[in-house]
Design a protein around this motif. Structure first.
Motif, PDB file in Angstrom:
ATOM      1  N   VAL A 177    -102.199  40.611  73.183  1.00 42.78           N
ATOM      2  CA  VAL A 177    -100.790  40.903  72.942  1.00 42.78           C
ATOM      3  C   VAL A 177    -100.541  40.826  71.442  1.00 42.78           C
ATOM      4  O   VAL A 177    -100.719  39.773  70.824  1.00 42.78           O
ATOM      5  CB  VAL A 177     -99.875  39.920  73.698  1.00 42.78           C
ATOM      6  N   PHE A 178    -100.150  41.963  70.860  1.00 37.83           N
ATOM      7  CA  PHE A 178     -99.887  42.057  69.426  1.00 37.83           C
ATOM      8  C   PHE A 178     -98.381  42.095  69.178  1.00 37.83           C
ATOM      9  O   PHE A 178     -97.618  42.604  70.000  1.00 37.83           O
ATOM     10  CB  PHE A 178    -100.509  43.332  68.846  1.00 37.83           C
ATOM     11  N   TYR A 179     -97.981  41.587  68.017  1.00 40.62           N
ATOM     12  CA  TYR A 179     -96.559  41.574  67.670  1.00 40.62           C
ATOM     13  C   TYR A 179     -96.388  42.017  66.227  1.00 40.62           C
ATOM     14  O   TYR A 179     -96.987  41.447  65.313  1.00 40.62           O
ATOM     15  CB  TYR A 179     -95.980  40.168  67.863  1.00 40.62           C
ATOM     16  N   PHE A 180     -95.589  43.068  66.049  1.00 43.41           N
ATOM     17  CA  PHE A 180     -95.221  43.545  64.715  1.00 43.41           C
ATOM     18  C   PHE A 180     -93.795  43.092  64.429  1.00 43.41           C
ATOM     19  O   PHE A 180     -92.863  43.507  65.113  1.00 43.41           O
ATOM     20  CB  PHE A 180     -95.308  45.070  64.646  1.00 43.41           C
ATOM     21  N   ASN A 181     -93.631  42.260  63.432  1.00 47.67           N
ATOM     22  CA  ASN A 181     -92.323  41.700  63.111  1.00 47.67           C
ATOM     23  C   ASN A 181     -91.462  42.680  62.312  1.00 47.67           C
ATOM     24  O   ASN A 181     -91.971  43.635  61.732  1.00 47.67           O
ATOM     25  CB  ASN A 181     -92.499  40.402  62.314  1.00 47.67           C
ATOM     26  N   PRO A 182     -90.138  42.449  62.290  1.00 44.16           N
ATOM     27  CA  PRO A 182     -89.262  43.271  61.446  1.00 44.16           C
ATOM     28  C   PRO A 182     -89.748  43.292  59.999  1.00 44.16           C
ATOM     29  O   PRO A 182     -90.242  42.282  59.497  1.00 44.16           O
ATOM     30  CB  PRO A 182     -87.900  42.565  61.573  1.00 44.16           C
ATOM     31  N   TYR A 183     -89.632  44.436  59.375  1.00 37.46           N
ATOM     32  CA  TYR A 183     -90.062  44.686  57.995  1.00 37.46           C
ATOM     33  C   TYR A 183     -91.567  44.901  57.852  1.00 37.46           C
ATOM     34  O   TYR A 183     -92.037  45.335  56.811  1.00 37.46           O
ATOM     35  CB  TYR A 183     -89.667  43.535  57.041  1.00 37.46           C
ATOM     36  N   GLU A 184     -92.341  44.581  58.889  1.00 45.26           N
ATOM     37  CA  GLU A 184     -93.791  44.682  58.748  1.00 45.26           C
ATOM     38  C   GLU A 184     -94.262  46.132  58.709  1.00 45.26           C
ATOM     39  O   GLU A 184     -95.093  46.499  57.867  1.00 45.26           O
ATOM     40  CB  GLU A 184     -94.484  43.937  59.888  1.00 45.26           C
ATOM     41  N   ILE A 185     -93.763  46.938  59.631  1.00 43.91           N
ATOM     42  CA  ILE A 185     -94.176  48.345  59.692  1.00 43.91           C
ATOM     43  C   ILE A 185     -92.983  49.289  59.764  1.00 43.91           C
ATOM     44  O   ILE A 185     -93.152  50.498  59.932  1.00 43.91           O
ATOM     45  CB  ILE A 185     -95.096  48.610  60.900  1.00 43.91           C
ATOM     46  N   ALA A 186     -91.776  48.741  59.657  1.00 51.53           N
ATOM     47  CA  ALA A 186     -90.566  49.559  59.772  1.00 51.53           C
ATOM     48  C   ALA A 186     -89.388  48.785  59.198  1.00 51.53           C
ATOM     49  O   ALA A 186     -89.464  47.571  58.992  1.00 51.53           O
ATOM     50  CB  ALA A 186     -90.301  49.907  61.244  1.00 51.53           C
ATOM     51  N   PRO A 187     -88.260  49.466  58.921  1.00 55.36           N
ATOM     52  CA  PRO A 187     -87.071  48.770  58.431  1.00 55.36           C
ATOM     53  C   PRO A 187     -86.573  47.723  59.435  1.00 55.36           C
ATOM     54  O   PRO A 187     -86.889  47.779  60.632  1.00 55.36           O
ATOM     55  CB  PRO A 187     -86.045  49.903  58.279  1.00 55.36           C
ATOM     56  N   TYR A 188     -85.786  46.792  58.932  1.00 57.33           N
ATOM     57  CA  TYR A 188     -85.254  45.711  59.766  1.00 57.33           C
ATOM     58  C   TYR A 188     -84.497  46.257  60.974  1.00 57.33           C
ATOM     59  O   TYR A 188     -84.587  45.714  62.078  1.00 57.33           O
ATOM     60  CB  TYR A 188     -84.324  44.833  58.926  1.00 57.33           C
ATOM     61  N   PRO A 246     -88.574  44.502  66.078  1.00 56.77           N
ATOM     62  CA  PRO A 246     -89.992  44.218  66.290  1.00 56.77           C
ATOM     63  C   PRO A 246     -90.604  45.115  67.364  1.00 56.77           C
ATOM     64  O   PRO A 246     -89.893  45.782  68.114  1.00 56.77           O
ATOM     65  CB  PRO A 246     -89.977  42.763  66.751  1.00 56.77           C
ATOM     66  N   THR A 247     -91.913  45.117  67.425  1.00 60.50           N
ATOM     67  CA  THR A 247     -92.641  45.850  68.456  1.00 60.50           C
ATOM     68  C   THR A 247     -93.733  44.954  69.022  1.00 60.50           C
ATOM     69  O   THR A 247     -94.534  44.389  68.272  1.00 60.50           O
ATOM     70  CB  THR A 247     -93.292  47.127  67.899  1.00 60.50           C
ATOM     71  N   GLU A 248     -93.760  44.824  70.347  1.00 60.51           N
ATOM     72  CA  GLU A 248     -94.821  44.087  71.026  1.00 60.51           C
ATOM     73  C   GLU A 248     -95.708  45.067  71.769  1.00 60.51           C
ATOM     74  O   GLU A 248     -95.216  46.003  72.407  1.00 60.51           O
ATOM     75  CB  GLU A 248     -94.234  43.058  71.986  1.00 60.51           C
ATOM     76  N   LEU A 249     -97.004  44.835  71.691  1.00 61.98           N
ATOM     77  CA  LEU A 249     -97.964  45.769  72.254  1.00 61.98           C
ATOM     78  C   LEU A 249     -99.000  44.983  73.054  1.00 61.98           C
ATOM     79  O   LEU A 249     -99.575  44.016  72.559  1.00 61.98           O
ATOM     80  CB  LEU A 249     -98.657  46.518  71.108  1.00 61.98           C
TER      81      LEU A 249
END
Length: 264
Positions: free
Chosen positions: A224-235, A239-242
């Motif tokens: 389970v991966f988690y991309f936090n706000p600001y990491e790969i996109a604007p606030y 977030p995105t969980e994969l």
């Protein structure tokens, strides 16, 4: 300054860890709460810094040396995601730095009435014979247009006490197969059609090429991966969980890794 409290309480069961599940570590949840500043009662949380931290402390079922390393790394990983430029070495240092900044703020601007908040909620989500997986939510508001929040996923090797990386779990050059499959899942999650570039979809991966981060945990035979706000996109995108099921990538599991048994 109000007195602080420190307590240890038994962890609550989570949906991923029902009462009947076997335990591979014993642990307690340490809880620390302190309110600093004037904190006047005539206006709720006026000129107040609220500092709240809950995190797991390993207490048994593994060798003492492993428990000490687990506890060290769990705290270190939480602090590394604290939204503070100079990463503190302990929760005490973090609290003191925040308190100094807040004290300076209300000294320079006596009419400043916003409360500052720093909260950590961390717990063990999953236990297996060779690893544990921890999820941590960090919330911080220290002025500005909006608060900062982040989710930290991490798995730890019960043989060594160290954090687990993708390179330790998977065979060499795993990216060639895993990344394209993960990108399909990502596009489905974010509703980005195949003909649209990720950049056009609002995401800023390096050179426009999808990649996974190291903010992941092993949970229920999945990564389970988690991309936090600001990491790969604007606030504003959030977030995105994969989730990637390891049963789909058995040929990528490295021999001798903590998930080697998932091959069978």
């Amino acid at each position: 300054m109000a007195a602080c409290s420190f307590e240890k309480k038994a962890p609550e069961n989570t949906p991923l860890e029902p009462k009947a599940i076997r335990k591979f570590v014993n642990y307690e949840i340490s809880s620390f709460t302190e309110m600093m500043g004037p904190c006047k009662s005539d206006s709720a949380q006026r000129q107040c810094l609220i500092f709240q931290v809950e995190f797991p402390v390993i207490t048994g079922l593994v060798p003492q040396s492993v428990a000490e390393k687990l506890n060290y790394h769990i705290e270190k990983d939480i602090l590394s995601s604290s939204f503070i430029s100079n990463k503190p070495g302990s929760f005490k240092e973090l609290k003191e730095e925040l308190n100094a900044d807040y004290t300076s703020m209300i000294s320079d601007f006596p009419d400043y009435n916003n409360a500052w908040v720093f909260e950590v909620n961390s717990d063990i989500l999953y236990q297996d014979s060779l690893f544990i997986s921890v999820a941590t939510t960090v919330y911080s508001y220290t002025g500005g247009a909006h608060p900062n929040s982040g989710q930290v996923y991490r798995s730890y090797d019960l043989r060594t006490g160290d954090p687990i990386t993708l390179d330790q779990l998977l065979v060499e050059n795993y990216e060639a197969k895993l990344y394209p499959a993960a990108e399909i899942e990502f596009r489905m999650t974010r509703e980005i059609p195949p003909e649209m570039s990720l950049q056009e979809g609002g995401f800023w991966f390096d050179e426009g090429q999808f990649s996974l981060n190291e903010n992941f945990a092993i949970i229920n035979k999945s990564l389970v991966f988690y991309f936090n706000p600001y990491e790969i996109a604007p606030y504003s995108v959030g977030p995105t969980e994969l989730e990637l099921k390891l049963t789909d990538f058995v040929d990528l599991i490295a021999d001798g890794s903590v998930i080697d048994g998932y091959k069978n």
